[in-house]
Design a protein around this motif. Structure first.
Motif, PDB file in Angstrom:
ATOM      1  N   VAL A  64     -15.577  12.579  26.829  1.00 28.88           N
ATOM      2  CA  VAL A  64     -16.661  13.566  26.671  1.00 28.88           C
ATOM      3  C   VAL A  64     -16.167  14.878  26.067  1.00 28.88           C
ATOM      4  N   LEU A  65     -14.903  14.934  25.675  1.00 28.28           N
ATOM      5  CA  LEU A  65     -14.368  16.197  25.180  1.00 28.28           C
ATOM      6  C   LEU A  65     -15.124  16.760  23.992  1.00 28.28           C
ATOM      7  N   GLY A  66     -15.603  15.902  23.124  1.00 25.28           N
ATOM      8  CA  GLY A  66     -16.308  16.393  21.941  1.00 25.28           C
ATOM      9  C   GLY A  66     -17.786  16.580  22.146  1.00 25.28           C
ATOM     10  N   GLN A  67     -18.258  16.388  23.357  1.00 24.31           N
ATOM     11  CA  GLN A  67     -19.694  16.465  23.621  1.00 24.31           C
ATOM     12  C   GLN A  67     -20.095  17.847  24.112  1.00 24.31           C
ATOM     13  N   HIS A  68     -21.364  17.983  24.496  1.00 26.79           N
ATOM     14  CA  HIS A  68     -21.894  19.273  24.919  1.00 26.79           C
ATOM     15  C   HIS A  68     -21.163  19.769  26.174  1.00 26.79           C
ATOM     16  N   PRO A  69     -20.934  21.071  26.278  1.00 28.00           N
ATOM     17  CA  PRO A  69     -20.217  21.611  27.430  1.00 28.00           C
ATOM     18  C   PRO A  69     -20.824  21.234  28.778  1.00 28.00           C
ATOM     19  N   ASP A  70     -22.154  21.106  28.832  1.00 25.35           N
ATOM     20  CA  ASP A  70     -22.770  20.732  30.101  1.00 25.35           C
ATOM     21  C   ASP A  70     -22.337  19.345  30.547  1.00 25.35           C
ATOM     22  N   GLU A  71     -22.152  18.420  29.606  1.00 25.33           N
ATOM     23  CA  GLU A  71     -21.683  17.085  29.948  1.00 25.33           C
ATOM     24  C   GLU A  71     -20.225  17.153  30.414  1.00 25.33           C
ATOM     25  N   ILE A  72     -19.446  18.003  29.795  1.00 23.78           N
ATOM     26  CA  ILE A  72     -18.052  18.184  30.221  1.00 23.78           C
ATOM     27  C   ILE A  72     -18.016  18.695  31.651  1.00 23.78           C
ATOM     28  N   ARG A  73     -18.863  19.681  31.956  1.00 25.14           N
ATOM     29  CA  ARG A  73     -18.887  20.246  33.303  1.00 25.14           C
ATOM     30  C   ARG A  73     -19.356  19.229  34.336  1.00 25.14           C
ATOM     31  N   ALA A  74     -20.263  18.369  33.938  1.00 27.00           N
ATOM     32  CA  ALA A  74     -20.747  17.335  34.861  1.00 27.00           C
ATOM     33  C   ALA A  74     -19.606  16.397  35.266  1.00 27.00           C
ATOM     34  N   VAL A  75     -18.758  16.039  34.308  1.00 28.09           N
ATOM     35  CA  VAL A  75     -17.615  15.175  34.613  1.00 28.09           C
ATOM     36  C   VAL A  75     -16.626  15.925  35.508  1.00 28.09           C
ATOM     37  N   LEU A  76     -16.407  17.210  35.222  1.00 30.05           N
ATOM     38  CA  LEU A  76     -15.506  18.005  36.053  1.00 30.05           C
ATOM     39  C   LEU A  76     -16.007  18.070  37.498  1.00 30.05           C
ATOM     40  N   GLN A  77     -17.324  18.227  37.654  1.00 30.93           N
ATOM     41  CA  GLN A  77     -17.882  18.344  38.996  1.00 30.93           C
ATOM     42  C   GLN A  77     -17.806  17.017  39.752  1.00 30.93           C
ATOM     43  N   HIS A  78     -17.921  15.911  39.028  1.00 29.58           N
ATOM     44  CA  HIS A  78     -17.791  14.608  39.667  1.00 29.58           C
ATOM     45  C   HIS A  78     -16.355  14.385  40.154  1.00 29.58           C
ATOM     46  N   LEU A  79     -15.404  14.876  39.380  1.00 29.23           N
ATOM     47  CA  LEU A  79     -13.997  14.699  39.725  1.00 29.23           C
ATOM     48  C   LEU A  79     -13.551  15.676  40.812  1.00 29.23           C
ATOM     49  N   VAL A  80     -14.095  16.893  40.771  1.00 33.26           N
ATOM     50  CA  VAL A  80     -13.775  17.921  41.775  1.00 33.26           C
ATOM     51  C   VAL A  80     -15.090  18.363  42.414  1.00 33.26           C
ATOM     52  N   PRO A  81     -15.530  17.693  43.475  1.00 32.33           N
ATOM     53  CA  PRO A  81     -16.848  17.983  44.062  1.00 32.33           C
ATOM     54  C   PRO A  81     -17.015  19.435  44.518  1.00 32.33           C
ATOM     55  N   SER A  82     -15.906  20.122  44.842  1.00 32.02           N
ATOM     56  CA  SER A  82     -16.009  21.512  45.298  1.00 32.02           C
ATOM     57  C   SER A  82     -16.261  22.492  44.154  1.00 32.02           C
ATOM     58  N   TYR A  83     -16.221  21.990  42.900  1.00 34.02           N
ATOM     59  CA  TYR A  83     -16.477  22.855  41.732  1.00 34.02           C
ATOM     60  C   TYR A  83     -17.935  23.271  41.734  1.00 34.02           C
ATOM     61  N   ARG A  84     -18.157  24.572  41.779  1.00 38.95           N
ATOM     62  CA  ARG A  84     -19.513  25.113  41.749  1.00 38.95           C
ATOM     63  C   ARG A  84     -19.762  25.712  40.370  1.00 38.95           C
ATOM     64  N   ASN A  85     -20.511  25.016  39.569  1.00 37.59           N
ATOM     65  CA  ASN A  85     -20.780  25.448  38.201  1.00 37.59           C
ATOM     66  C   ASN A  85     -21.835  26.545  38.228  1.00 37.59           C
ATOM     67  N   VAL A  86     -21.407  27.774  37.929  1.00 38.90           N
ATOM     68  CA  VAL A  86     -22.341  28.903  37.970  1.00 38.90           C
ATOM     69  C   VAL A  86     -23.164  29.009  36.701  1.00 38.90           C
ATOM     70  N   GLY A  87     -22.806  28.185  35.703  1.00 38.86           N
ATOM     71  CA  GLY A  87     -23.591  28.147  34.479  1.00 38.86           C
ATOM     72  C   GLY A  87     -23.190  29.205  33.487  1.00 38.86           C
ATOM     73  N   THR A  88     -23.081  28.818  32.214  1.00 35.09           N
ATOM     74  CA  THR A  88     -22.717  29.755  31.152  1.00 35.09           C
ATOM     75  C   THR A  88     -23.038  29.138  29.814  1.00 35.09           C
ATOM     76  N   THR A  89     -23.003  29.947  28.818  1.00 36.04           N
ATOM     77  CA  THR A  89     -23.193  29.445  27.474  1.00 36.04           C
ATOM     78  C   THR A  89     -21.837  29.229  26.863  1.00 36.04           C
ATOM     79  N   ALA A  90     -21.618  28.099  26.256  1.00 38.21           N
ATOM     80  CA  ALA A  90     -20.294  27.782  25.738  1.00 38.21           C
ATOM     81  C   ALA A  90     -20.395  27.117  24.394  1.00 38.21           C
ATOM     82  N   VAL A  91     -19.301  27.204  23.676  1.00 40.49           N
ATOM     83  CA  VAL A  91     -19.162  26.451  22.442  1.00 40.49           C
ATOM     84  C   VAL A  91     -18.341  25.241  22.784  1.00 40.49           C
ATOM     85  N   GLY A  92     -18.340  24.194  22.049  1.00 37.89           N
ATOM     86  CA  GLY A  92     -17.704  22.957  22.479  1.00 37.89           C
ATOM     87  C   GLY A  92     -16.253  23.013  22.749  1.00 37.89           C
TER      88      GLY A  92
END
Length: 611
Positions: free
Chosen positions: A583-611
């Motif tokens: 998912v590295l080349g995909q939208h940042p939100d998809e990247i964050r979703a994978v990160l949160q699945h791997l680290v459940p304690s990750y609290r995504n506060v939301g931001t605008t990002a470039v890929g």
């Protein structure tokens, strides 16, 4: 010619002092002439005394000493010369003739000492009185510490034309010194009197001249002084002078590090040497703040080879030049490589076979990584994966990952990627002969891009100093302090641990800004404004050092603790990391979703990002 003429005059005067004092002694003790056998005995006695005096003067090089700086050392030499010139002829006369005049010898000794020391002391007093500064004085200083260091600083201020500061007096906690004078300057009182003295005597700056006291005491003094709203300066501590981080007698500005008040770290040199000495040691990210300090502190333990690996050629060149200058006999190899390049990292391990690896290479700036999450994953996760797997494959003995408190219950991409790096090496440790450990700590003072250099730059420009939130707190540690503990933690490695460093008490960022402004001689929100800009993406108000599943146990070191190793499934972790790679080349939100699945304690506060 001038030096030769001056030398002859000084030696001539010292010889004349010996003979004149002998003549005066004979006048005072006329019976001595008869005891020595008349004029012939007197002349022989005088010749012997002059010869011995000449020998002593030249031996002590009294003719080579600058009278302007006459002190205790010169007076001791003069007294020794006077004693020898008076005593040896006296003893010889007593042995040869069976009689001598004791009072003659005492008068002779006193006369020599007075005539030799008198002009020197007079010239010293004259120079001290009239060596005044030619330029006008612009600042008035109060010196804390009426000991030898404070006295030297005061004297330099009084006599050095290049210093536009004049000492007003001293502060010292020794009650014996109160109301006394040093160099004609009063000792006003103890530390409790600092505030009123600064106000009553129009003090412009305070100099702390106590290089031998503990950092805890210095911190307490700084906290008192910073309320006075005058500029603070300090003489480097003795260990800094020895280590070359401060010049003897050179006064520097007080820094935030002085406020931390932590005493030097107790290091177990024997255990460290046991795993570093005569080993090939690899430091990744060697050009960075932590990596370069690792190199400096590893070098004294005599590794058989030190490998400096980094991606930026300029930073690697700088640390290489420094290391070759300070440790010319240490075998050093510089390696330009990107930890994301598995083929290159594999080739480095195949060529050098490092036995100890300190992995400091990482992207660490939280807001930047929020806007570039794919790059954070590439460097912090896959870079760690590449280096650690090569360490395993090529039989490294130890692998130490430099981690961060932002990996605990992360709210940022950077913190999450560092937590994944911790998890990966812990899972790798279960099936490897290599001991994999991580060392977790908070912010380091003075690292590139950190808050302290930014605040200092803003103060230099006249403000405002920008703080994100009035309640934001962080743990802080100096770079040398953190690295010492990292190297020490490596000696405790049994495999799979996350070592947590005692960071002391957390510091409020707003208080840090206030302290820096005051230490610079300004008043917060009067001379320099403080502006609140709002929390940046990925930031949280406070950092933690332990995850929920980690307990805390002690080590042999009072400032290093161990978090309980996490129970990880290597197969599941490898699967999630492969999914992350896709998912590295995909939208940042998809990247964050994978990160949160791997680290459940990750609290995504939301931001605008470039890929």
């Amino acid at each position: 010619m001038r030096v030769a003429y001056r030398t002859k005059v000084i030696i001539g005067w010292d010889l004349a002092a010996i003979l004149l004092s002998l003549a005066a002694a004979y006048i005072m003790e006329p019976a001595a002439s008869e005891a020595l056998g008349g004029a012939a005995g007197w002349l022989l006695y005088g010749a012997a005394s002059a010869a011995i005096g000449f020998w002593s003067v030249t031996r002590h090089r009294l003719h080579r000493r600058i009278w302007q700086y006459t002190g205790i050392a010169e007076l001791k030499c003069i007294l020794q010369t006077a004693l020898l010139a008076a005593l040896i002829p006296f003893v010889a006369a007593w042995v040869l003739q069976g009689q001598a005049q004791t009072l003659l010898m005492l008068h002779h000794f006193i006369g020599i000492a007075a005539l030799m020391a008198g002009p020197r002391i007079a010239w010293r007093a004259f120079c001290d009185k009239y060596s005044v500064k030619k330029q006008p004085i612009t600042r008035r200083a109060l010196i804390i510490g009426a000991g030898s260091c404070g006295t030297l600083i005061a004297k330099e201020m009084q006599q050095n034309d290049g210093v536009n500061v004049t000492p007003v007096g001293f502060i010292d906690d020794d009650p014996y010194k109160h109301r006394m004078q040093v160099l004609g300057l009063p000792v006003f009182g103890g530390r409790g009197d600092i505030g009123c003295i600064v106000e009553n005597h129009r003090i412009d700056e305070i100099v702390i001249a106590m290089p031998s006291v503990s950092k805890t005491q210095i911190s307490a003094l700084v906290n008192i002084c910073k309320t006075t709203k005058v500029k603070l300066r300090i003489v480097p501590d003795l260990q800094d002078m020895i280590d070359g981080r401060g010049a003897s007698g050179r006064v520097r500005d007080v820094s935030v590090e002085d406020l931390l008040g932590r005493d030097p770290i107790r290091t177990d040199l024997e255990h460290i040497a046991g795993y570093v000495e005569q080993k090939v040691v690899l430091v990744t990210g060697a050009g960075g703040s932590i990596g370069s300090e690792l190199c400096r502190q590893i070098a004294p333990f005599a590794p058989s080879k030190l490998l400096l690996l980094g991606h930026g050629e300029n930073s690697i060149y700088n640390i290489e030049m420094e290391m070759r200058s300070v440790f010319p006999d240490l075998p050093i190899e510089t390696v330009i490589a990107d930890v994301q390049d598995r083929t290159r990292i594999d080739a480095v391990f195949a060529k050098y076979r490092p036995q100890v690896v300190f992995h400091a290479a990482a992207h660490k700036h939280v807001p930047l990584m929020e806007r570039n999450p794919a790059e954070a994953i590439k460097n912090n996760v896959f870079g760690t994966k590449n280096v650690s797997e090569c360490a395993d494959a090529y039989g490294a003995e130890r692998f130490v990952l430099i981690s961060t408190d932002k990996a605990v219950n992360p709210t940022s991409v950077m913190g999450t990627t560092k937590r994944i790096a911790e998890m990966f090496i812990q899972s790798l440790d279960k099936h490897s002969a290599t001991k994999f450990v991580a060392v977790r700590f908070g912010n380091v003072l003075g690292s590139r891009g950190s808050v302290i250099p930014r605040f200092k730059d803003q103060i230099l420009k006249g403000g405002p100093v920008t703080v994100t939130h009035p309640e934001m707190v962080r743990y802080f540690m100096t770079i040398p302090e953190a690295v010492q503990l990292v190297i020490q933690a490596g000696s405790f490695a049994k495999g799979g641990e996350v070592f947590i460093l005692d960071m002391g008490k957390p510091v409020k960022i707003y208080d840090l800004a206030v302290d820096l402004i005051r230490l610079s001689g300004y008043e917060p929100n009067l001379d320099i404004d403080i502006a609140f800009t709002g929390m940046r993406e990925g930031e949280k108000l406070y950092e933690e050092l332990l995850t929920n599943e980690e307990g805390l146990s002690s080590t042999m070191h009072n400032r290093i603790f161990i978090g309980r190793p996490a129970q990880l499934n290597r197969t599941e972790l490898d699967f999630e990391i492969r999914k992350m790679e896709k998912v590295l080349g995909q939208h940042p939100d998809e990247i964050r979703a994978v990160l949160q699945h791997l680290v459940p304690s990750y609290r995504n506060v939301g931001t605008t990002a470039v890929g």
